[in-house]
Design an enzyme around this catalytic site. Sequence first.
Site, short mmCIF file in Angstrom:
data_model
loop_
_atom_site.label_atom_id
_atom_site.label_comp_id
_atom_site.label_asym_id
_atom_site.label_seq_id
_atom_site.Cartn_x
_atom_site.Cartn_y
_atom_site.Cartn_z
CB CYS A 109 24.69 4.55 11.11
SG CYS A 109 25.02 5.26 12.81
CG HIS A 208 24.16 8.72 9.62
ND1 HIS A 208 23.18 8.60 9.63
CD2 HIS A 208 24.49 8.67 10.24
CE1 HIS A 208 22.85 7.54 10.35
NE2 HIS A 208 23.81 8.16 11.27
CD GLU A 210 21.43 9.18 6.14
OE1 GLU A 210 21.45 8.76 7.32
OE2 GLU A 210 22.45 9.04 5.17
#
Length: 245
Positions: A109, A208, A210
Amino acid sequence: MAATIGRAGSRSRPLVGITASVHGSRIAAMANRLALWRAGAASVRITVDAPFPIERLDALVVGGGDDIDASLYGESARPHIRIDPDRDRLELLALDRAARLGLPVLGICRGSQMINVHRGGSLHVDIHEVYEEAPHMRTVLPRKRIRIEPDSRLYRILGIAECRVNALHHQSVDRVGDGLRVVARERAGIVQGIEAPAEPFLIGVQWHPEYLIADSRQQALFRRLVVTAMGEAPLDEIAGVAPAQ
């Protein structure tokens, strides 16, 4: 998930630094550390208040967070946008050192935008001023569809030409930095992925990964980062799908 010694000595896992804001989200920090641990690495959080020698790292993740100071790429600052100039300087210096050391780098990001700015590129300060038809979307769920260039490293890692990702940003890459290429966009044209073809691993994604812990393709980004950090040859089928011919 304690950090190991890193490049300065022996270690059981490669050590990956994750840059973050001093008051950054604990959820994001935990998600990144978990993703890296599952990929075989230890990690250390790097902030202005808690710096860490880049020379001791095996790889670097430039994480998400506040917007980047627009003056760094020749634009005027917006008074309503929160910036963190100290973090900007920290990450630019970290990217300088990572480049000199040849460390693999993943930008997430804001981190993808910072890679672009570090290479002399610029950003759209507000994507909705440029891409008026783009949906106003802010979600950790994979709701935004993107298309990935089939001749890119990002495609070889994810093993797919189209996928859905999350969206937590209102800025994006404008002018592409030196040595970088755009390798993913959403339907409205907003840049979603960049990479440096001449580097073993320098990739920025606007989403993102993650947070997409159940998506093995997205987690392959962390696995490839760790594989590269360990000095092993890149595995083009790391996501379980053969690269395009």
